[in-house]
Design an enzyme around this catalytic site. Structure first.
Site, short mmCIF file in Angstrom:
data_model
loop_
_atom_site.label_atom_id
_atom_site.label_comp_id
_atom_site.label_asym_id
_atom_site.label_seq_id
_atom_site.Cartn_x
_atom_site.Cartn_y
_atom_site.Cartn_z
N THR A 206 0.82 -1.21 0.00
CA THR A 206 0.00 0.00 0.00
C THR A 206 0.86 1.26 0.00
O THR A 206 1.94 1.29 0.56
CB THR A 206 -0.95 0.05 1.23
OG1 THR A 206 -1.63 -1.18 1.36
CG2 THR A 206 -1.92 1.20 1.18
N ARG A 234 -11.28 -10.46 -1.89
CA ARG A 234 -10.98 -9.86 -0.58
C ARG A 234 -10.75 -8.36 -0.73
O ARG A 234 -10.04 -7.91 -1.61
CB ARG A 234 -9.74 -10.53 0.01
CG ARG A 234 -9.26 -9.95 1.38
CD ARG A 234 -8.15 -8.95 1.21
NE ARG A 234 -7.56 -8.55 2.50
CZ ARG A 234 -6.71 -7.54 2.65
NH1 ARG A 234 -6.34 -6.83 1.61
NH2 ARG A 234 -6.22 -7.23 3.83
N VAL A 235 -11.37 -7.59 0.14
CA VAL A 235 -11.17 -6.15 0.15
C VAL A 235 -10.51 -5.77 1.46
O VAL A 235 -10.94 -6.20 2.53
CB VAL A 235 -12.52 -5.41 0.00
CG1 VAL A 235 -12.34 -3.91 0.15
CG2 VAL A 235 -13.14 -5.74 -1.36
N GLY A 236 -9.45 -4.99 1.37
CA GLY A 236 -8.76 -4.55 2.58
C GLY A 236 -9.29 -3.22 3.06
O GLY A 236 -10.40 -2.79 2.75
N ASP A 237 -8.46 -2.54 3.85
CA ASP A 237 -8.87 -1.27 4.45
C ASP A 237 -8.71 -0.09 3.50
O ASP A 237 -9.41 0.93 3.64
CB ASP A 237 -8.05 -1.00 5.72
CG ASP A 237 -6.56 -0.97 5.46
OD1 ASP A 237 -6.08 -1.75 4.60
OD2 ASP A 237 -5.86 -0.17 6.09
N THR A 257 -0.96 1.78 6.18
CA THR A 257 -0.45 0.62 5.46
C THR A 257 -0.31 -0.52 6.48
O THR A 257 -0.22 -0.27 7.67
CB THR A 257 0.91 0.88 4.80
OG1 THR A 257 1.89 1.15 5.81
CG2 THR A 257 0.85 2.04 3.83
N GLY A 258 -0.27 -1.74 5.99
CA GLY A 258 -0.14 -2.88 6.89
C GLY A 258 -1.44 -3.65 7.00
O GLY A 258 -2.26 -3.65 6.08
N HIS A 259 -1.63 -4.29 8.14
CA HIS A 259 -2.69 -5.28 8.34
C HIS A 259 -4.09 -4.66 8.21
O HIS A 259 -4.64 -4.07 9.16
CB HIS A 259 -2.51 -5.91 9.73
CG HIS A 259 -3.32 -7.13 9.95
ND1 HIS A 259 -4.48 -7.12 10.68
CD2 HIS A 259 -3.16 -8.40 9.52
CE1 HIS A 259 -5.00 -8.34 10.71
NE2 HIS A 259 -4.21 -9.13 10.02
N GLY A 260 -4.68 -4.79 7.04
CA GLY A 260 -5.91 -4.09 6.73
C GLY A 260 -7.10 -4.53 7.55
O GLY A 260 -7.97 -3.71 7.89
N1 GLY Z 1 -3.49 -2.34 4.06
C1 GLY Z 1 -3.71 -2.93 2.83
C2 GLY Z 1 -4.55 -4.13 2.88
O1 GLY Z 1 -4.65 -4.78 3.90
O2 GLY Z 1 -5.14 -4.46 1.87
#
Ligand code: GLY
Length: 364
Positions: A206, A234-237, A257-260
């Site tokens: 990201t 799958r959709v992230g944040d 950025t990181g764990h969405g």
């Molecule tokens: N932060 C990006 C995602 O988890 O998709």
């Protein structure tokens, strides 16, 4: 008839505590560290490009989107745009969102295939419709209809090669149960991180970038290829307003950025902006979101041996005065953020909730 201000609001719609009006700010562009790394063969990084446009009087949203376009188009960043790590089927699916503070407009696109610059599609949705989010085939049809070329495959040779290696390893997993295969796929990905085949910053990847101009106008954008080898769809944040990006034109901007999945649960970017509205400095607002994520992380699969989150997540934050911070769950020399002001671009360390580096372990 009630008069409206320049942003189209009635007077009664403004006035939250902490608001700075008629203000001046120190112009600044803030981004994730990849915003001062990739140039796509050109002279400028994302934050340099965005600041140059800002200094020339461009709209802050134009500035930050031109900045992240450099990274979306650069195959060297395998977490954003062209050459992003694909989903479990080998297809690059991109998410992006953008917010225009002064105009109170925002939009996101999710699971978009075939367009290298999803931030531009989100921008077009913001400018040309009253919709806030388009997904999958609908997002691609919208992009095609307004003139974006649609490509069959956004893999670079590198992203394709890494996916083929993941597939090779997955062939040894014997279960046909879809949930067990998903969990195995995550473990295989973690092992590739441990072996250094994938940069830890590119697994969730990201880029987020926000800017404040001299009039204190704030805009932001987040764009990503999301979690490597994700379940298709799958959709992230990143495209979700309040999760991977939030801008309040009177208060500030935050992106991640990181764990969405953690940000989707905590709506971390919104939380950070609301903390700033209550008077918190960007750094303290970001640390509060990290504490919230830590408290919400109870799934044993997401905890390390000390019971702490077994992932990193980072926030990039700027308030309406141009004060900024980068914060992260875990620190270390690779955990930085990018800033550009009239003094030039620099990469600075993030403040961390836990000073030590994230320990990478292949899940059992
Ligand atoms: N932060 C990006 C995602 O988890 O998709």
């Amino acid at each position: 008839m009630t008069a409206h201000d320049a942003a189209g609001r009635r007077p009664a719609e403004g006035g939250s505590p902490g608001i700075v009006t008629g203000r001046q700010a120190r112009p600044v562009v803030v981004a994730s560290a990849n915003g001062n790394q990739f140039r796509n063969g050109g002279p400028l990084t994302c934050v340099e490009q965005a600041f140059a446009l800002l200094a020339g009087g461009a709209d802050p949203l134009d500035a930050v989107i031109a900045g992240v376009n450099i990274v979306e188009l650069d195959p060297g960043d395998s977490s954003v745009g062209y050459g992003g790590l694909p989903n479990a089927d080998g297809v690059v699916q991109l998410d992006a969102s953008c917010m225009h503070g002064p105009r109170r407009r925002a939009a996101g696109v999710v699971a978009l295939e075939g367009v290298r610059t999803p931030s531009l599609v989100a921008r077009a949705l913001l400018e040309r419709t009253n919709h806030r989010m388009l997904a999958g085939a609908g997002a691609q049809a919208f992009a095609r209809a307004i003139g974006f070329p649609i490509e069959d495959d956004l893999n670079s040779p590198r992203s394709r090669g890494l996916w083929l290696e993941w597939k090779r390893r997955m062939a040894a997993i014997e279960t046909a149960d879809p949930i067990a295969r998903m969990e195995a796929g995550y473990r295989v990905g973690q092992q590739m991180l441990v072996e250094g085949l994938i940069d830890v910053n590119h697994y969730y990847g990201t880029i987020n970038c926000s800017a404040v101009n001299a009039r204190g106008e704030i805009c932001g954008v987040t764009t990503t290829s999301g979690l490597a080898w994700k379940i298709p769809g799958r959709v992230g944040d990143s495209p979700v307003l309040g999760a991977g990006l939030y801008v309040d034109g009177e208060v500030g901007a935050a992106g991640s950025t990181g764990h969405g999945e953690s940000n989707l649960y905590a709506l971390s970017s919104f939380l950070i902006v609301e903390e700033m509205r209550r008077g918190a400095h960007p750094k303290d607002a970001g640390l509060e979101a990290l504490r919230r994520v830590r408290a919400n992380t109870v799934d044993p699969a997401l905890l390390d041996a000390q019971g702490r989150p077994a992932f990193n997540v980072k926030y990039y934050i700027v308030n309406a005065r141009g004060e900024h911070a980068g914060v992260a769950m875990y620190g270390g020399p690779q955990v930085n953020y990018a800033v550009c002001t009239g003094h030039g671009a620099e990469t600075r360390p993030c403040e961390a909730l836990f000073d030590e580096e994230l320990t990478l372990t292949a899940a059992p």
